[in-house]
Motif scaffolding. Structure first.
Motif, short mmCIF file in Angstrom:
data_model
loop_
_atom_site.label_atom_id
_atom_site.label_comp_id
_atom_site.label_asym_id
_atom_site.label_seq_id
_atom_site.Cartn_x
_atom_site.Cartn_y
_atom_site.Cartn_z
N SER A 149 2.78 20.27 7.64
CA SER A 149 3.17 19.66 6.42
C SER A 149 3.62 20.90 5.45
CB SER A 149 2.12 18.87 5.99
OG SER A 149 2.43 18.21 4.81
N LEU A 150 3.73 20.72 4.17
CA LEU A 150 3.98 21.81 3.23
C LEU A 150 3.02 21.66 1.99
CD1 LEU A 150 7.67 21.21 2.93
CD2 LEU A 150 6.67 22.93 4.19
N CYS A 151 2.94 22.83 1.66
CA CYS A 151 1.79 23.10 0.41
C CYS A 151 2.42 23.56 -0.86
CB CYS A 151 0.58 23.47 0.90
SG CYS A 151 0.61 25.39 1.57
N VAL A 152 1.63 23.77 -1.78
CA VAL A 152 2.05 24.53 -3.02
C VAL A 152 2.61 25.85 -2.74
CG1 VAL A 152 1.09 25.65 -4.85
CG2 VAL A 152 0.72 23.25 -4.46
N GLY A 153 3.42 26.37 -3.16
CA GLY A 153 4.10 27.55 -2.87
C GLY A 153 5.77 27.36 -2.34
N THR A 154 5.79 26.37 -1.76
CA THR A 154 7.00 25.94 -1.08
C THR A 154 8.36 25.89 -2.29
OG1 THR A 154 6.02 24.63 0.70
CG2 THR A 154 8.40 23.93 0.01
N LEU A 155 9.25 26.43 -2.08
CA LEU A 155 10.71 26.58 -2.89
C LEU A 155 10.09 27.26 -4.05
CD1 LEU A 155 12.50 23.34 -1.93
CD2 LEU A 155 13.00 25.58 -1.13
N GLN A 156 9.31 27.96 -4.15
CA GLN A 156 8.66 28.51 -5.30
C GLN A 156 9.91 29.26 -6.26
OE1 GLN A 156 5.42 28.00 -6.41
NE2 GLN A 156 6.11 28.44 -8.43
N GLU A 157 10.62 29.88 -5.60
CA GLU A 157 11.57 30.83 -6.10
C GLU A 157 12.72 29.82 -6.86
OE1 GLU A 157 10.72 32.80 -2.21
OE2 GLU A 157 11.25 30.67 -2.82
N ALA A 198 3.74 31.19 5.70
CA ALA A 198 5.01 31.23 4.97
C ALA A 198 6.30 31.59 5.83
CB ALA A 198 4.88 32.37 3.82
N GLU A 199 7.03 30.76 5.53
CA GLU A 199 8.48 30.77 6.34
C GLU A 199 9.51 31.11 5.42
OE1 GLU A 199 8.45 30.83 9.52
OE2 GLU A 199 6.93 30.11 10.45
N VAL A 200 10.21 32.04 5.55
CA VAL A 200 11.12 32.36 4.53
C VAL A 200 12.76 32.19 5.07
CG1 VAL A 200 12.05 34.10 2.94
CG2 VAL A 200 9.72 34.06 3.30
N LEU A 201 13.40 31.48 4.24
CA LEU A 201 14.93 31.30 4.80
C LEU A 201 15.86 32.19 3.67
CD1 LEU A 201 15.25 27.56 5.42
CD2 LEU A 201 14.49 29.36 7.14
N HIS A 202 16.64 32.57 4.21
CA HIS A 202 17.80 33.29 3.21
C HIS A 202 19.23 32.67 3.43
CE1 HIS A 202 14.76 36.41 3.92
NE2 HIS A 202 15.00 36.92 2.86
N PHE A 203 19.66 32.49 1.95
CA PHE A 203 21.06 32.01 1.80
C PHE A 203 22.04 32.78 1.13
CE2 PHE A 203 17.88 28.65 2.21
CZ PHE A 203 18.39 27.77 2.94
N PRO A 252 16.03 34.09 -1.24
CA PRO A 252 15.04 33.85 -0.27
C PRO A 252 14.55 32.31 -0.74
CG PRO A 252 14.04 35.26 -2.00
CD PRO A 252 15.53 35.18 -2.20
N ALA A 253 14.21 31.41 0.25
CA ALA A 253 13.66 30.37 0.04
C ALA A 253 12.50 30.08 0.94
CB ALA A 253 14.65 29.02 0.26
N THR A 254 11.27 30.17 0.00
CA THR A 254 9.95 30.23 0.79
C THR A 254 9.29 28.89 1.22
OG1 THR A 254 9.59 32.44 -0.07
CG2 THR A 254 7.72 31.06 0.87
N TYR A 255 8.89 28.43 2.42
CA TYR A 255 8.45 27.27 2.66
C TYR A 255 6.81 27.62 3.23
CZ TYR A 255 12.84 24.70 2.73
OH TYR A 255 13.96 23.98 2.14
#
Length: 267
Positions: A149-157, A198-203, A252-255
């Protein structure tokens, strides 16, 4: 009694409608979802041999097919709240049947499954306590619930960038990791493992990120979100704010991903 995050989570009908609309585009942008689901599979106890499994929040059925391959002798069921996802999943197989249903009120008999697998679906449930209660009811003694699941901090940027622009809710809210820990600990299920990673994607740019969120059906579904179109000036301000997070790899987009494995104790 719902857990404390319920008031800030989206309406289930909106969630179902959004993911139904995204069924055809979901798999084309779901690299993170496939990676997280595979990591969840790897966290299941070794030697697990279910007679019947449930893919809870099965979406397009990608992991229903993976579960079918891993446990070929078992009866599999895929369940999702979004009928559009089920229409996509059914022709591709993996599970014996695909049914519409809600994780907080499963349409299954008591003690009818040995494995409940759920990857990146339960963050949309307002009452996680009810999810765990239903899992305990549906699992046979010795059965396993594995979830991500996802918790607080997801898409924080993205959240922080919007905060610099206006005070509206633009990014989906998620529970605190401490809430997952407390609710799992009080569930009556044995907690085998629980962690957040934390899993970080980059765009390349902001448009690429927002396009992916929309294609996933996971764009802003929160109560209190602003209505109507977002003005050009605010979008330009958002881009400028987000650029402050840029890294050499891109924006970055952090999950913040939660992984949990619980077992119903044998009698």
């Amino acid at each position: 009694m719902a857990d404390q995050a319920q008031a800030g989570l989206p309406d289930k009908r909106q969630v179902a409608a959004s993911f139904s609309r995204a069924a055809d585009s979901y798999d084309s942008v779901a690299a993170l979802q496939r990676s997280v689901g595979a990591q969840l599979l790897a966290r299941l106890p070794t030697g697990l041999a279910p007679r019947r499994w449930l893919d809870l929040g099965c979406g397009t059925g990608h992991f229903s097919r993976a579960l079918g391959e891993r446990f070929p002798a078992a009866e599999g069921v895929g369940l999702d709240i979004a009928e559009g996802m089920l229409r996509h999943a059914r022709p591709l197989g993996g599970a014996r049947q695909f049914i519409a249903g809600d994780a907080e009120c499963l349409p299954l008999r008591d003690e009818s499954c040995d494995l409940l697998y759920s990857s990146l679906a339960l963050q949309w449930c307002g009452d996680f306590q009810a999810v765990l209660r239903e899992a305990r009811r549906v699992l046979r003694p010795g059965g396993v619930l594995g979830f991500s699941s996802l918790c607080v901090g997801t898409l924080q940027e993205l959240r922080d960038s919007w905060q610099a622009v206006d005070g509206f809710v633009h990014v989906n809210r998620f529970r605190r990791f401490a809430d997952y820990r407390q609710l799992c600990g009080a569930s009556g299920l044995g907690l085998l493992s629980l962690e957040s990673r934390a899993e970080v994607l980059h765009f390349a740019d902001l448009r690429s990120l927002t396009h992916e969120l929309k294609a996933l059906g996971a764009h802003n579904l929160n109560p209190g979100r602003p209505g109507g179109l977002t003005g050009r000036a605010r979008i330009l301000a958002l881009r400028e704010a987000y650029e402050g997070f840029r890294q050499p790899q891109g924006l970055p987009a952090t999950y913040q991903v939660v992984y949990g494995v619980l077992r119903k104790e044998p009698y």
